[in-house]
Motif scaffolding. Structure first.
Motif, PDB file in Angstrom:
ATOM      1  N   ALA A 125      25.166  48.363   6.116  1.00  0.00           N
ATOM      2  CA  ALA A 125      24.410  47.909   4.941  1.00  0.00           C
ATOM      3  C   ALA A 125      23.512  48.993   4.370  1.00  0.00           C
ATOM      4  O   ALA A 125      22.982  48.824   3.272  1.00  0.00           O
ATOM      5  N   ALA A 126      23.329  50.093   5.101  1.00  0.00           N
ATOM      6  CA  ALA A 126      22.431  51.148   4.629  1.00  0.00           C
ATOM      7  C   ALA A 126      23.097  51.959   3.517  1.00  0.00           C
ATOM      8  O   ALA A 126      24.325  52.038   3.426  1.00  0.00           O
ATOM      9  N   HIS A 127      22.270  52.574   2.700  1.00  0.00           N
ATOM     10  CA  HIS A 127      22.760  53.387   1.589  1.00  0.00           C
ATOM     11  C   HIS A 127      21.958  54.672   1.522  1.00  0.00           C
ATOM     12  O   HIS A 127      20.785  54.722   1.918  1.00  0.00           O
ATOM     13  N   ALA A 161      24.934  65.166   0.556  1.00  0.00           N
ATOM     14  CA  ALA A 161      25.879  64.131   0.139  1.00  0.00           C
ATOM     15  C   ALA A 161      27.106  64.113   1.056  1.00  0.00           C
ATOM     16  O   ALA A 161      27.617  63.053   1.422  1.00  0.00           O
ATOM     17  N   GLU A 162      27.596  65.300   1.445  1.00  0.00           N
ATOM     18  CA  GLU A 162      28.763  65.370   2.324  1.00  0.00           C
ATOM     19  C   GLU A 162      28.453  64.796   3.705  1.00  0.00           C
ATOM     20  O   GLU A 162      29.279  64.102   4.300  1.00  0.00           O
ATOM     21  N   GLN A 163      27.267  65.089   4.234  1.00  0.00           N
ATOM     22  CA  GLN A 163      26.909  64.554   5.546  1.00  0.00           C
ATOM     23  C   GLN A 163      26.786  63.036   5.503  1.00  0.00           C
ATOM     24  O   GLN A 163      27.229  62.337   6.414  1.00  0.00           O
ATOM     25  N   THR A 164      26.192  62.515   4.456  1.00  0.00           N
ATOM     26  CA  THR A 164      26.091  61.063   4.324  1.00  0.00           C
ATOM     27  C   THR A 164      27.469  60.426   4.261  1.00  0.00           C
ATOM     28  O   THR A 164      27.728  59.388   4.888  1.00  0.00           O
ATOM     29  N   ALA A 165      28.398  61.064   3.532  1.00  0.00           N
ATOM     30  CA  ALA A 165      29.759  60.530   3.451  1.00  0.00           C
ATOM     31  C   ALA A 165      30.457  60.590   4.807  1.00  0.00           C
ATOM     32  O   ALA A 165      31.189  59.661   5.184  1.00  0.00           O
TER      33      ALA A 165
END
Length: 253
Positions: free
Chosen positions: A69-71, A193-197
């Motif tokens: 559920a986190a963003h 952004a890449e690490q989050t993905a």
């Protein structure tokens, strides 16, 4: 007649201190025994392996759903909480299955007669590629001389000795080795952004394995596995009887 004409004997209580102390001791002993039996009963009433397995799965599942559920930047924090919960609940079990699983797997393969694949031989060194350009080193008056060609080319050069006459000179064609290739460039670090993905993809892959609700088939399978592990780790299995160092039922070759 009057009451005073008939004297009445009055009872005088006698306090026996040893009897009182003995009674208090017996009461205290009874209370302590009751408490001990109650604690023993609670110890015997441990949760069943199924209850333990369901509790472990539910705790990890809560952290998993929180990570799903986190963003944005909260994804990494929620995923770290998931990793911490897995370590807290199953860390020791996971460490047990590492080297032990590899060693027991090798033992099973040996018992099954599976030959261990030999290590791949090291690849032979690749000879240095020759440059497409050749240099003619003139050696006046020494046609086909190997010593002169080696002196002209140097130890690092790959030489093809031939006799030729170019402009009236006798010489050796020296093929020069190309320069070494540039070192491999390490991969660039992740952007935010890449690490989050990447974290999101890993969480989703774990969710497929673990299940996100209690009714998922994956969740049911994981709970069954946890229950089986809990039973095996808490069940005392008697050792097989041995005779002269050999287990009963073994055959002599």
């Amino acid at each position: 007649m009057y009451p005073q004409d008939f004297p009445v004997e009055r009872f005088t209580p006698v306090i026996d201190l040893p009897m009182i102390l003995a009674g208090l001791f017996l009461i205290g002993l009874a209370v302590a025994a009751g408490y001990a039996f109650a604690r023993l009963g609670e110890r015997d009433r441990k949760p069943s392996p199924r209850v333990v397995a369901t509790s472990i799965h539910a705790a990890i599942q809560r952290k998993l759903n929180g990570a799903l559920a986190a963003h944005g930047g909260a994804t990494s924090n929620a995923a770290q909480a998931l990793v911490d919960e897995i370590e807290n609940r199953l860390g020791d079990v996971a460490r047990l299955t590492g080297d032990l699983g590899k060693a027991s797997g090798a033992l099973k393969d040996a018992l099954a007669g599976k030959r261990k694949a030999p290590p791949a031989p090291p690849s032979p060194p690749t000879p240095p590629a020759c440059s497409p350009h050749a240099v003619i080193v003139p050696i006046p008056g020494q046609a086909g001389s190997s010593a002169a060609s080696a002196a002209a080319g140097g130890a690092a050069a790959a030489m093809a000795e031939v006799s030729t006459t170019e402009g009236g000179l006798v010489g050796a064609i020296v093929n020069l080795s190309p320069p070494p290739p540039p070192p491999a460039v390490p991969p660039a670090p992740y952007t935010a952004a890449e690490q989050t993905a990447a974290v999101r993809a890993a969480v989703e892959a774990f969710a497929v394995h673990w299940g996100t609700t209690a009714s998922d088939s994956a969740a049911s399978a994981r709970i069954d596995e946890l229950e089986a592990a809990a039973i095996q780790l808490t069940t005392l299995v008697p050792a097989p009887k041995t005779l002269h160092g050999l287990a009963h039922g073994s055959t002599h070759s």
